[in-house]
Motif scaffolding. Structure first.
Motif, PDB file in Angstrom:
ATOM      1  N   GLY A 179       7.376   0.497 -15.102  1.00 17.24           N
ATOM      2  CA  GLY A 179       7.471   1.597 -14.138  1.00 17.24           C
ATOM      3  C   GLY A 179       8.712   2.441 -14.364  1.00 17.24           C
ATOM      4  N   ALA A 196       3.287  -1.556 -13.577  1.00 17.85           N
ATOM      5  CA  ALA A 196       3.646  -0.352 -12.813  1.00 17.85           C
ATOM      6  C   ALA A 196       3.688   0.884 -13.709  1.00 17.85           C
ATOM      7  CB  ALA A 196       4.989  -0.565 -12.124  1.00 17.85           C
ATOM      8  N   ARG A 227       3.925   4.696 -12.671  1.00 21.08           N
ATOM      9  CA  ARG A 227       4.280   4.700 -11.238  1.00 21.08           C
ATOM     10  C   ARG A 227       5.791   4.609 -11.049  1.00 21.08           C
ATOM     11  NH1 ARG A 227      -0.838   1.139  -8.897  1.00 21.08           N
ATOM     12  NH2 ARG A 227      -2.333   2.805  -9.287  1.00 21.08           N
ATOM     13  N   ASN A 281       7.619  15.047  -4.587  1.00 16.60           N
ATOM     14  CA  ASN A 281       6.503  15.236  -5.518  1.00 16.60           C
ATOM     15  C   ASN A 281       6.135  16.715  -5.653  1.00 16.60           C
ATOM     16  OD1 ASN A 281       4.856  13.941  -7.331  1.00 16.60           O
ATOM     17  ND2 ASN A 281       3.436  13.114  -5.833  1.00 16.60           N
ATOM     18  N   ILE A 312       6.197   0.288  -4.832  1.00 18.66           N
ATOM     19  CA  ILE A 312       5.558   0.915  -6.002  1.00 18.66           C
ATOM     20  C   ILE A 312       4.768   2.121  -5.497  1.00 18.66           C
ATOM     21  CG2 ILE A 312       3.945   0.607  -7.913  1.00 18.66           C
ATOM     22  CD1 ILE A 312       4.760  -2.331  -7.979  1.00 18.66           C
ATOM     23  N   TYR A 313       5.061   3.268  -6.094  1.00 20.52           N
ATOM     24  CA  TYR A 313       4.567   4.553  -5.596  1.00 20.52           C
ATOM     25  C   TYR A 313       3.724   5.232  -6.659  1.00 20.52           C
ATOM     26  CZ  TYR A 313       4.939   9.376  -3.737  1.00 20.52           C
ATOM     27  OH  TYR A 313       4.683  10.641  -3.263  1.00 20.52           O
ATOM     28  N   ASP A 314       2.532   5.629  -6.266  1.00 19.92           N
ATOM     29  CA  ASP A 314       1.620   6.334  -7.158  1.00 19.92           C
ATOM     30  C   ASP A 314       1.706   7.830  -6.872  1.00 19.92           C
ATOM     31  OD1 ASP A 314      -0.508   7.459  -8.515  1.00 19.92           O
ATOM     32  OD2 ASP A 314      -1.973   5.935  -7.933  1.00 19.92           O
ATOM     33  N   LYS A 315       2.279   8.575  -7.804  1.00 19.32           N
ATOM     34  CA  LYS A 315       2.495  10.021  -7.612  1.00 19.32           C
ATOM     35  C   LYS A 315       1.186  10.814  -7.570  1.00 19.32           C
ATOM     36  CE  LYS A 315       5.446  10.986 -10.975  1.00 19.32           C
ATOM     37  NZ  LYS A 315       6.390  11.839 -11.734  1.00 19.32           N
ATOM     38  N   LYS A 329      -1.762   9.679  -6.158  1.00 20.97           N
ATOM     39  CA  LYS A 329      -2.690   9.235  -5.100  1.00 20.97           C
ATOM     40  C   LYS A 329      -2.655  10.218  -3.935  1.00 20.97           C
ATOM     41  CE  LYS A 329      -3.542   5.293  -1.985  1.00 20.97           C
ATOM     42  NZ  LYS A 329      -4.876   4.849  -2.384  1.00 20.97           N
ATOM     43  N   GLY A 367       0.609  11.763  -3.449  1.00 22.45           N
ATOM     44  CA  GLY A 367       1.450  10.620  -3.774  1.00 22.45           C
ATOM     45  C   GLY A 367       1.539   9.696  -2.568  1.00 22.45           C
TER      46      GLY A 367
END
Length: 454
Positions: free
Chosen positions: A8, A45, A48, A352, A391-394, A396, A421
């Motif tokens: 990640g 990751a 992410r 974001n 954990i961040y999904d940019k 989503k 995100g």
């Protein structure tokens, strides 16, 4: 190793870099590219962001107010917190005449030890010095890790307000002890005067909640707090800053070298006072209220330029039927809105979209909070710190709705807000507590954070 988060992009307050993060014994054990370690659990990751858990420095769970109790219990409020990437909350128990700091805090601790889904700390609100006993007890409280105390310059009728003399005594005592005083700054006499005037004129809608305590009513009190703290040479922390004029006074004091910390909230960054003209305006009633566009712009400018130290929520939701008590009289609306699950996703969405940097979000939502309030093991992805990791999904997309939140309230001011995100996992001291929309932790996992003092 217990856990390895691979590939990640680690985000810190000072920069971002690709790395693996290894966790053992609930702590971050190693950070580096292609770490040569084996782990019981490996999480990919790639693509992410790997962020420190946020610390929400301002919540009111299960708080008696306005003839009722805020809608989130310690269980539901902390559950919502981790589902939004907040791994530590600070709660504000309110001391009243005859009560002790530690007696009050320990009564809350008993509930949290059983129910908390995230870690927790306390700022105790001081409303009465009990003949000076509270000033003595503050030393013991600081040794127990309660290193910040709050004063209300409002809520006179409710018996919660402190006068300038009491505020001064508390500021000086806190300085002696290496503690910090947090202040809710609005002018109560002006609020009472204007409220009485509007009620007499039959002006009772939610709009007059804002009109009874507009920008200059908050600004006067902000300036008074900054004045006392600067001249007494004491640090001070202003909570939920919402107005331009007061903010400018804080910025001037900072530039002159005084230790003035400024907190604002997502609701002031997102909404203006125009919400009070809406048919559901009463749902947005909180104190201080959202202000005009000029104040909102000033908050964003200060946030980008480093003059705002923290972003917290003042999470204090009420049910819609309770908000409806004030549909014909704004003074009967319980004050407060939801936010603990929305804080990090909202601020990360701003990053974001390029409004601010991801590093700045980590700084104001995690690193600065931990530094200011002595949470030595929190607030950063760094070796030796607690493994509070998001954990961040940019990529989503997420639309906030009361239906996909994890609180106990029946409406949210954030309904319909679209975010690009979203957090997909939250780890509390290395244990998975939130996973792709679901709370997977257990009540009682949260621990008390004993804070250090200056």
């Amino acid at each position: 190793m217990e856990l390895l988060i691979k590939g990640g992009t680690v985000v810190t307050a000072s920069g971002s870099f690709e790395a693996d993060v290894a966790v053992d014994g609930g702590k971050i054990a190693a950070i580096g590219k292609n770490l040569p370690v084996t782990a019981n659990q490996v999480v990919d990751a790639s693509g992410r962001l790997v962020l420190p858990g946020a610390l929400d420095a301002h919540t009111h769970m299960a708080m008696p107010f306005g003839g009722t109790v805020s809608a989130d219990s310690y269980l539901s409020g902390t559950r919502a917190a981790v589902c939004g990437g907040v791994t530590t909350i600070f709660d504000y128990p309110v001391q009243h005449k005859g009560e002790t700091i530690l007696g009050l805090v320990n009564s809350k601790k008993e509930i949290l030890e059983r129910d908390a889904c995230c870690d927790y700390a306390f700022h105790c609100c001081i409303t009465d010095l009990n003949g000076g006993e509270i000033l003595d007890e503050m030393a013991q409280a600081v040794e127990e890790g309660i290193t910040s105390f709050k004063c209300f310059l409002v809520y006179k009728k409710e018996g919660m307000m402190v006068d300038d003399g009491t505020l001064t005594r508390l500021l000086l005592r806190a300085r002696e002890l290496g503690a910090l005083i947090n202040v809710h700054a609005e002018n109560p006499d002006l609020i009472d005067l204007r409220t009485e005037m509007y009620l007499k004129e039959g002006k009772t809608s939610a709009w007059y909640h804002y009109m009874s305590r507009p920008e200059f009513v908050e600004a006067e009190a902000d300036k008074r707090v900054v004045h006392w703290a600067s001249h007494l040479e004491t640090p001070v922390y202003l909570v939920h800053m919402a107005d331009k004029e007061g903010l400018e006074a804080c910025i001037r004091a900072k530039e002159e070298g005084h230790t003035v910390y400024v907190e604002t909230c997502p609701q002031y960054l997102e909404f203006t006072c125009d919400v009070y003209k809406r048919p559901d305006g009463r749902n947005f009633v909180c104190s201080p209220p959202m202000k005009g566009k000029e104040s909102q712009d000033a908050l964003w400018t200060a946030l980008k330029s480093g003059f705002i130290d923290t972003v917290a929520t003042d999470h204090c939701p009420f049910q819609s039927y309770e908000k409806d008590w004030g549909k014909d009289d704004f003074t009967k609306i319980p004050n407060g809105c939801a936010g603990v699950e929305n804080l990090y996703p909202y601020m990360l969405d701003a990053a974001n979209s390029g409004k601010i940097s991801f590093e700045r979000v980590v700084e104001v939502c995690a690193t600065n909070v931990a530094k200011i309030f002595g949470c030595d093991n929190k607030g950063a992805i760094a070796v030796g710190k607690d493994a509070d990791i998001v954990i961040y999904d940019k990529d989503k997309d997420f639309t906030i709705s009361v239906k996909n939140m994890h609180s106990d309230y029946d409406h949210t001011i954030w309904e319909g807000k679209k975010l690009h995100g979203y957090p997909v996992q939250t780890y509390l001291r290395g244990k998975l507590v939130y996973d792709n929309g679901n709370f997977v932790g257990k009540p009682g996992m949260g621990q008390y954070v004993k804070r250090s003092h200056k």
